[in-house]
Design a protein around this motif. Structure first.
Motif, mmCIF file in Angstrom:
data_model
loop_
_atom_site.group_PDB
_atom_site.id
_atom_site.type_symbol
_atom_site.label_atom_id
_atom_site.label_comp_id
_atom_site.label_asym_id
_atom_site.label_seq_id
_atom_site.Cartn_x
_atom_site.Cartn_y
_atom_site.Cartn_z
ATOM 1 N N SER A 1 0.862 -1.183 0.000
ATOM 2 C CA SER A 1 0.000 0.000 0.000
ATOM 3 C C SER A 1 0.895 1.227 0.000
ATOM 4 N N VAL A 2 0.718 2.069 -1.007
ATOM 5 C CA VAL A 2 1.545 3.262 -1.168
ATOM 6 C C VAL A 2 0.660 4.487 -0.974
ATOM 7 N N PHE A 3 1.109 5.411 -0.133
ATOM 8 C CA PHE A 3 0.360 6.624 0.133
ATOM 9 C C PHE A 3 0.893 7.727 -0.773
ATOM 10 N N LEU A 4 -0.008 8.320 -1.555
ATOM 11 C CA LEU A 4 0.378 9.336 -2.533
ATOM 12 C C LEU A 4 -0.411 10.615 -2.329
ATOM 13 N N GLU A 5 0.259 11.749 -2.537
ATOM 14 C CA GLU A 5 -0.465 13.013 -2.578
ATOM 15 C C GLU A 5 -1.393 12.989 -3.782
ATOM 16 N N ASN A 6 -2.572 13.542 -3.623
ATOM 17 C CA ASN A 6 -3.534 13.589 -4.717
ATOM 18 C C ASN A 6 -3.280 14.846 -5.545
ATOM 19 N N LYS A 7 -2.243 14.741 -6.404
ATOM 20 C CA LYS A 7 -1.911 15.852 -7.296
ATOM 21 C C LYS A 7 -1.346 15.274 -8.594
ATOM 22 N N PRO A 8 -1.456 16.029 -9.679
ATOM 23 C CA PRO A 8 -1.015 15.515 -10.974
ATOM 24 C C PRO A 8 0.440 15.047 -10.964
ATOM 25 N N GLY A 9 0.673 13.893 -11.561
ATOM 26 C CA GLY A 9 2.022 13.387 -11.747
ATOM 27 C C GLY A 9 2.538 12.463 -10.666
ATOM 28 N N THR A 10 1.898 12.424 -9.497
ATOM 29 C CA THR A 10 2.421 11.614 -8.400
ATOM 30 C C THR A 10 2.344 10.123 -8.718
ATOM 31 N N LEU A 11 1.222 9.688 -9.242
ATOM 32 C CA LEU A 11 1.079 8.278 -9.602
ATOM 33 C C LEU A 11 2.079 7.901 -10.697
ATOM 34 N N HIS A 12 2.241 8.780 -11.668
ATOM 35 C CA HIS A 12 3.192 8.528 -12.749
ATOM 36 C C HIS A 12 4.622 8.423 -12.217
ATOM 37 N N THR A 13 4.969 9.262 -11.272
ATOM 38 C CA THR A 13 6.304 9.212 -10.673
ATOM 39 C C THR A 13 6.538 7.859 -10.008
ATOM 40 N N MET A 14 5.517 7.358 -9.301
ATOM 41 C CA MET A 14 5.647 6.058 -8.642
ATOM 42 C C MET A 14 5.802 4.927 -9.666
ATOM 43 N N THR A 15 4.941 4.923 -10.691
ATOM 44 C CA THR A 15 5.028 3.843 -11.676
ATOM 45 C C THR A 15 6.309 3.927 -12.493
ATOM 46 N N THR A 16 6.815 5.128 -12.713
ATOM 47 C CA THR A 16 8.095 5.286 -13.416
ATOM 48 C C THR A 16 9.222 4.650 -12.619
ATOM 49 N N ALA A 17 9.258 4.907 -11.319
ATOM 50 C CA ALA A 17 10.308 4.326 -10.466
ATOM 51 C C ALA A 17 10.255 2.800 -10.508
ATOM 52 N N LEU A 18 9.051 2.239 -10.436
ATOM 53 C CA LEU A 18 8.919 0.783 -10.484
ATOM 54 C C LEU A 18 9.343 0.241 -11.851
ATOM 55 N N ALA A 19 8.875 0.884 -12.915
ATOM 56 C CA ALA A 19 9.200 0.417 -14.276
ATOM 57 C C ALA A 19 10.695 0.485 -14.555
ATOM 58 N N GLN A 20 11.333 1.579 -14.162
ATOM 59 C CA GLN A 20 12.764 1.737 -14.417
ATOM 60 C C GLN A 20 13.610 0.712 -13.662
ATOM 61 N N ASN A 21 13.031 0.112 -12.645
ATOM 62 C CA ASN A 21 13.756 -0.884 -11.855
ATOM 63 C C ASN A 21 13.244 -2.298 -12.088
ATOM 64 N N GLY A 22 12.484 -2.475 -13.151
ATOM 65 C CA GLY A 22 12.071 -3.815 -13.566
ATOM 66 C C GLY A 22 11.013 -4.482 -12.710
ATOM 67 N N VAL A 23 10.263 -3.708 -11.934
ATOM 68 C CA VAL A 23 9.192 -4.280 -11.113
ATOM 69 C C VAL A 23 7.934 -4.369 -11.967
ATOM 70 N N ASP A 24 7.360 -5.567 -12.032
ATOM 71 C CA ASP A 24 6.159 -5.805 -12.830
ATOM 72 C C ASP A 24 4.942 -5.836 -11.904
ATOM 73 N N MET A 25 3.995 -4.949 -12.147
ATOM 74 C CA MET A 25 2.774 -4.909 -11.363
ATOM 75 C C MET A 25 1.804 -5.961 -11.881
ATOM 76 N N ARG A 26 1.265 -6.767 -10.983
ATOM 77 C CA ARG A 26 0.289 -7.789 -11.346
ATOM 78 C C ARG A 26 -1.132 -7.302 -11.144
ATOM 79 N N ALA A 27 -1.340 -6.494 -10.105
ATOM 80 C CA ALA A 27 -2.660 -5.931 -9.814
ATOM 81 C C ALA A 27 -2.469 -4.577 -9.176
ATOM 82 N N LEU A 28 -3.454 -3.709 -9.377
ATOM 83 C CA LEU A 28 -3.391 -2.365 -8.825
ATOM 84 C C LEU A 28 -4.806 -1.911 -8.511
#
Length: 144
Positions: free
Chosen positions: A7-34
């Protein structure tokens, strides 16, 4: 048998979710469910990933506040009433479902998966397995 949900706590503002998914993608983490739940000021992203250790390390290094929660991964027949069958078993066992969300995966097209957060994981596991309902573990989810 349980999965580890992040469970990840994010500020509700534009770009925050993208920043999180970018960090995971750049490090090879594959999301199975969200699953994403929000309020006016913040959101909670619930993730099932292929590599929990790598994901939590990446999130920590990127400055994201997160926690681990045990959840159940359940195979659901992909047919009318498939989910209802599982909920009936949980209801008969007096297991409260706090929340749930679905995901598809794997080569077998005759089922889907549901993630369940329940108050009593042991009772839920016992009830489901005694009715022949298959649970999935962390290794199986990683291989999807």
């Amino acid at each position: 048998m349980s999965l580890k949900q992040i469970s990840v706590f994010l500020e509700n503002k534009p770009g925050t979710l993208h920043t999180m998914t970018t960090a995971l993608a750049q490090n090879g983490v594959d999301m199975r469910a969200l699953s994403l739940a929000e309020t006016k000021d913040f959101g909670i992203v619930r993730l099932i990933v292929d590599n929990v250790y790598a994901a939590t390390t990446v999130l920590k290094d990127a400055g994201f506040i997160h926690s681990l929660t045990p959840v159940l991964g359940v195979m659901i027949p992909d047919e009318p009433g498939g989910l209802n069958q599982v909920l009936q078993v949980l209801n008969e066992a007096a297991v409260n479902v706090e929340y749930m969300y679905a995901f598809l995966g794997g080569a077998d097209a005759d089922h889907a998966y549901m993630i369940f957060r329940v108050q009593d994981g042991e009772a839920a596991t016992a009830a489901l397995t005694s009715h022949g309902i298959r649970l999935v573990d962390q290794d199986e989810v990683a291989g999807l």
